[in-house]
Structure formats: structure tokens, C-alpha cells
Design a protein around this motif. Structure first.
Motif, mmCIF file in Angstrom:
data_model
loop_
_atom_site.group_PDB
_atom_site.id
_atom_site.type_symbol
_atom_site.label_atom_id
_atom_site.label_comp_id
_atom_site.label_asym_id
_atom_site.label_seq_id
_atom_site.Cartn_x
_atom_site.Cartn_y
_atom_site.Cartn_z
ATOM 1 N N ARG A 194 32.436 -23.315 -26.454
ATOM 2 C CA ARG A 194 31.829 -21.781 -27.038
ATOM 3 C C ARG A 194 30.918 -21.044 -26.154
ATOM 4 N NH1 ARG A 194 30.416 -22.502 -33.524
ATOM 5 N NH2 ARG A 194 32.590 -23.422 -34.000
ATOM 6 N N VAL A 195 30.060 -21.947 -25.402
ATOM 7 C CA VAL A 195 28.990 -21.200 -24.492
ATOM 8 C C VAL A 195 29.490 -21.048 -23.348
ATOM 9 C CG1 VAL A 195 26.627 -21.329 -23.998
ATOM 10 C CG2 VAL A 195 27.244 -22.437 -26.139
ATOM 11 N N ALA A 197 25.609 -14.960 -31.816
ATOM 12 C CA ALA A 197 27.476 -14.857 -31.433
ATOM 13 C C ALA A 197 27.679 -16.360 -31.177
ATOM 14 C CB ALA A 197 27.508 -13.976 -30.255
ATOM 15 N N PRO A 198 29.142 -16.599 -31.363
ATOM 16 C CA PRO A 198 29.465 -17.755 -31.217
ATOM 17 C C PRO A 198 29.081 -18.527 -29.807
ATOM 18 C CG PRO A 198 31.303 -16.439 -32.107
ATOM 19 C CD PRO A 198 30.005 -15.506 -31.802
ATOM 20 N N GLY A 199 29.039 -17.547 -28.697
ATOM 21 C CA GLY A 199 28.600 -18.042 -27.344
ATOM 22 C C GLY A 199 27.190 -17.786 -26.945
ATOM 23 N N GLY A 200 26.404 -17.246 -28.288
ATOM 24 C CA GLY A 200 25.080 -17.032 -27.733
ATOM 25 C C GLY A 200 24.702 -15.545 -27.279
ATOM 26 N N ALA A 201 23.537 -15.208 -26.774
ATOM 27 C CA ALA A 201 23.309 -13.907 -26.345
ATOM 28 C C ALA A 201 24.049 -13.686 -24.946
ATOM 29 C CB ALA A 201 21.852 -13.780 -26.327
ATOM 30 N N GLN A 202 24.238 -14.759 -24.214
ATOM 31 C CA GLN A 202 25.023 -14.776 -22.981
ATOM 32 C C GLN A 202 26.428 -14.048 -23.235
ATOM 33 O OE1 GLN A 202 25.812 -18.971 -21.357
ATOM 34 N NE2 GLN A 202 24.109 -18.971 -22.611
ATOM 35 N N GLN A 203 26.890 -14.493 -24.106
ATOM 36 C CA GLN A 203 28.243 -14.084 -24.365
ATOM 37 C C GLN A 203 27.979 -12.545 -24.861
ATOM 38 O OE1 GLN A 203 30.237 -15.360 -28.167
ATOM 39 N NE2 GLN A 203 32.021 -15.524 -27.171
ATOM 40 N N VAL A 233 26.498 -11.869 -19.404
ATOM 41 C CA VAL A 233 25.587 -12.602 -18.464
ATOM 42 C C VAL A 233 25.513 -13.967 -18.553
ATOM 43 C CG1 VAL A 233 23.534 -12.448 -17.335
ATOM 44 C CG2 VAL A 233 24.339 -10.319 -18.213
ATOM 45 N N THR A 234 26.018 -14.539 -17.455
ATOM 46 C CA THR A 234 26.119 -16.147 -17.494
ATOM 47 C C THR A 234 25.041 -16.637 -16.693
ATOM 48 O OG1 THR A 234 28.588 -15.813 -17.838
ATOM 49 C CG2 THR A 234 27.442 -18.075 -17.422
ATOM 50 N N PRO A 235 24.141 -17.572 -17.311
ATOM 51 C CA PRO A 235 23.094 -18.106 -16.408
ATOM 52 C C PRO A 235 23.786 -19.358 -15.721
ATOM 53 C CG PRO A 235 22.834 -18.625 -18.753
ATOM 54 C CD PRO A 235 23.924 -17.885 -18.713
#
Ligand SMILES: Cc1ncc(COP(=O)(O)O)c(C=O)c1O
Length: 445
Positions: free
Chosen positions: A110-111, A260-266, A270-272
Motif C-alpha cells: 500500500r505505501v 489515504a490507503p498509501g498515506g499522505a505520501q500517496q 512525494v516519496t520519502p
């Protein structure tokens, strides 16, 4: 004129008695500073769905859900069943278990940033290990973090979470300030403080400290510090400059993973390099995680020598894994959409309520979270948050308790899936009634 504290005292005698007893066995009668408030905390005995009942039998709508963790409400039947089934099969073994594999796979799927993940028991541990990983990977000592962000209670985290007015230095060049007695002097030396949502100033500091910086850690949406969403520009700038300088970017999504299912990064795209998770991933039990790029995470591989040892009696414990899996499986994309829609609607309604009473308030909303700030200036960073009127916040919090709604003492709220339109309307009505009662008090002071 109604004094909300006097009403609270009158209606919560059993909480008061429990706190008097507790004060003899625990400092301040509490074991969790974040749930303590003056004059004494409310003691909750039971929760079901979006409702909780205190020791005096008073029912309230739970508008904070254990600081955002209880996204599915209390005693969700699927989670209760998963816990019951696992408890009957054993709650902990000195061995790996199949459930940890399943939850790890689910999170990695998911993330966006998660190639691999490790479990721990609290967000504090998650950020501590993420920072250690970054130092090990880069060979650099320092960690940069945002003024007013919150990353738990370990030494590197207890810096500039809530500096007192006048102690934090210039807004665009914040100074590191210890949050706690006992914070070691080295933590102040090794932690670099950045101004949230100020891309130019943050970049300037990162470039200046760059060769010593292992990581920049940031909540994409500051949670406990006032529900303050980063601008896309700010996160984008952090991503660019950290990548250029070989600094790891850590998103602390312990709270923001609920958007969101993939978090705020989704949500931000922006991918940390590394991500920390907690709260909702344990279905209400103490489970947290950290993870990210495979080349960084492999430092934890015990088959490599040397490696970072991450012991922990309860890491991946089967009870937490079972509850977490049951909860995460319920959280389909539609569930997030629905919750976020309700969150936006409640924020609009609350803004209308405050406007109708001519009380200047910033309703900061993000997904299914919200925070109320008594100020007429938009709250976009720590300084604007800190300038808000905290006395009014306390009055509102106590008054809402008296009107059947539990928020966090700093007037933060989080929706849960069992809340229907009537429940949300009840919360809005409680705010309306509270503000109507409090305005004369505020005008008189
Ligand atoms: C963003 C963030 N990081 C870390 C933590 C610490 O988590 P825990 O309380 O599980 O130690 C919190 C807790 O609220 C948090 O909000």
C-alpha cells in the motif's frame, strides 16, 4: 455565566476520586502526559463504535479516537474477533509468526516508499529507529526536524516540539530548544530545527548543515501539533534538496497514514526514503513500524555483519498483528473517501458555527482530522499555531466534555468510520452550544 471547569467537576466525581487515588501511585496521577489535563483527566471505562462511557456512566462521542488511532471506532467486531481468536492461540512467542509476514506485505503493497518494513511497539520507537538507520546509512550525525512537529519521546525527538514564546529564536532560523527535563545536551547539538512550510528558509539551513545531516524528518501533515498540512511546494523542495545532498527524507506518517490507503505520501505524490507508521496499523493495539528503501533497510538484516540489531520482546507480537491485519483489511479506498468527505463537511460546518458567533477561529482540516485554533491568522506553521489563544481552547475542550464530546485537550479531533451524519451533527451542535455559553465569559475577561 457558566464556568466549564465547575460543571466538569460536578459531573465527574468518580473520575476525580480515581485521580485522587492515582496521584498516590503515579506522578500527577497519570501515566500518559498527553491525556492529562487540569483539573484531572476523565476516566473512560468502555467504548463502542464512536461512543465512550466514563467512570460516572456519562456517554460521549469520541472525537479523537485515542489520538487518531481508532479509525474504525471502538470494539469493531472484526478486530474483537481477531483478538479473541489469537488470544486463544497464544499472545507471544520467542519466534516469528505468520501474521507479521501478512501485515508487512500489506503495508509494503500500500505505501509507495516501503520496499521493506520492520515492526515495533510505538511511534516513538519507529522514529528512533528510522533516525538511527539514517545515521548508519549516511555515516552522518545530525537529524533535521520541523519546529512544532511531533515524533514521540526519545532524546532526538524531544527538541523544539513546543518551544515557549521567545525561546525558539527567529522564525526563519529556529533554534533547538529542549522539550523535556533530562534531554541530553548532545541532542540540542545534533538536532537541526527547520521552519515548517518555509521552503526557502528550510532549504538554506539544510544546505548549510548538509554535510553533517543524516536525515530530514517531517510529518507531511503535522498532527498533534495542530493538523497543519505541508504545502506541496514545501514537501517537493525537501525531496529535491535532500536527494541532491544525499540526506535521507523521512516521512513520519504515524498520524497522517489515516488520510489515504498509501498515506499522505500517496496523496502528495512525494516519496520519502523512509516512513514511520503507528496508530491505525495496530487496530487499536500498540503496533508501529518503520520502513523504506531496500538498500537502507538491509542494514537491519541480521545476515549482514555488522547490522543494526532491533530487538523487542513485543515486535510483531501476534495479538497486535492480528488486530492490525483485521483493521487494515477493513480500510478500503472507499472507506478513506467517505471519511475524508465527512471530515471536510464537518470542518465547513464548524467554520460556519464560529462565524455565526463572531469568534475568530481557524479550522484546520486534513482528511478525517481537524484542529481548532483561536486566532484570526491562518495556522500554517508552529509560530502561527503558538500565537493562538490557548485559554479559549481549554474552555472549549472542557465545555465540549460537558456537552458530550471528547476531543484532545488541544482541540484536535479525528473522525472514525462508525460516525454517521447524526453523530457528526451532534458534535457540531455541541460546539455551537459551547461557544454560545463561552462567549459571555470570554467577553467578560
Ligand atoms: C507523528 C507522530 N510521530 C510519533 C508519535 C509517537 O507515537 P507513540 O505515541 O506511539 O510513541 C506520534 C504520537 O502521537 C505522532 O503523532
Amino acid at each position: 455565566m457558566i464556568d466549564p471547569e465547575a460543571v466538569y467537576r460536578q459531573t465527574t466525581p468518580r473520575s476525580r476520586a480515581l485521580h485522587e487515588r492515582a496521584a498516590k501511585a503515579m506522578p500527577g496521577g497519570t501515566t500518559r502526559t498527553t491525556t492529562y489535563f487540569d483539573p484531572y483527566p476523565v476516566y473512560i471505562e468502555r467504548g463502542e463504535g464512536c461512543r465512550v462511557w466514563d467512570a460516572d456512566g456519562v456517554e460521549r462521542i469520541d472525537m479523537i479516537g485515542n489520538y487518531t488511532a481508532m479509525i474504525l471506532g471502538h470494539s469493531h467486531p472484526k478486530i474483537v474477533e481477531a483478538i479473541r481468536a489469537q488470544a486463544a492461540r497464544g499472545t507471544g512467542f520467542a519466534a516469528a509468526n505468520p501474521l507479521e509476514v501478512e501485515l508487512a506485505e500489506l503495508l509494503c503493497k500500500r505505501v509507495p516508499s516501503l520496499d521493506a518494513v520492520r515492526f515495533c511497539n510505538s511511534g516513538t520507537e519507529a522514529t528512533m529507529f528510522a533516525m538511527r538507520l539514517a545515521r548508519a546509512f549516511t555515516g552522518r550525525p545530525k537529524i533535521a526536524r520541523m519546529e512544532g512537529g511531533y515524533h514521540g519521546t526519545h532524546d532526538y525527538a524531544e527538541v523544539s516540539t513546543h518551544p515557549a514564546a521567545g525561546e525558539g529564536g527567529p522564525a526563519e532560523e529556529p533554534e533547538a530548544v529542549a522539550d523535556s527535563l533530562g534531554t541530553p545536551a548532545w541532542a540540542i547539538e545534533e538536532v537541526v530545527v527547520l521552519p515548517f512550510n518555509h521552503p526557502d528558509a528550510a532549504e538554506r539551513i539544510i544546505r548549510r548543515e548538509g554535510s553533517a545531516l543524516a536525515a530530514v524528518i517531517v510529518e507531511p501533515i503535522i498532527g498533534a501539533g495542530g493538523v497543519i498540512a505541508a504545502t506541496p511546494e514545501f514537501l517537493g523542495r525537501l525531496r529535491e534538496v535532500t536527494r541532491e545532498l544525499g540526506i535521507l527524507l523521512i516521512f513520519d506518517e504515524v498520524i497522517s497514514f489515516r488520510v489515504a490507503p498509501g498515506g499522505a505520501q500517496q496523496m502528495y505524490g512525494v516519496t520519502p526514503d523512509l516512513t514511520t507508521l503507528g496508530k491505525i496499523i495496530g487496530g487499536g493495539l500498540p503496533v508501529a513500524a518503520f520502513g523504506g528503501r531496500a538498500d537502507v533497510m538491509q542494514l537491519l538484516d541480521p545476515r549482514n555483519k555488522p547490522n543494526i540489531p532491533q530487538g523487542g520482546t513485543y515486535n510483531g507480537n501476534p495479538l497486535g498483528m492480528a488486530a492490525g491485519l483485521a483493521g487494515m483489511k477493513e480500510l478500503t479506498p472507499d472507506v478513506y473517501d467517505d471519511l475524508n468527505r465527512k471530515g471536510a463537511r464537518v470542518c465547513e460546518q464548524l467554520a460556519e458555527v464560529f462565524a455565526s458567533h463572531h469568534v475568530p477561529v481557524q479550522v484546520n482540516g486534513a482528511g478525517s482530522m481537524l484542529a481548532l485554533h483561536f486566532t484570526d491568522t491562518p495556522v500554517v506553521d508552529y509560530r502561527t499555531m503558538a500565537a493562538a489563544d490557548k485559554k479559549k481552547t481549554r474552555d472549549l475542550f472542557l465545555s465540549l466534555l460537558n456537552h458530550g464530546v471528547l476531543m484532545a485537550p488541544r482541540a484536535m479531533g479525528a473522525l472514525s468510520t462508525p460516525m454517521d451524519e447524526d453523530d457528526l451533527q451532534r458534535c457540531v451542535d455541541a460546539v455551537d452550544a459551547s461557544v454560545a455559553e463561552l462567549v459571555p465569559r470570554w467577553e467578560a475577561s
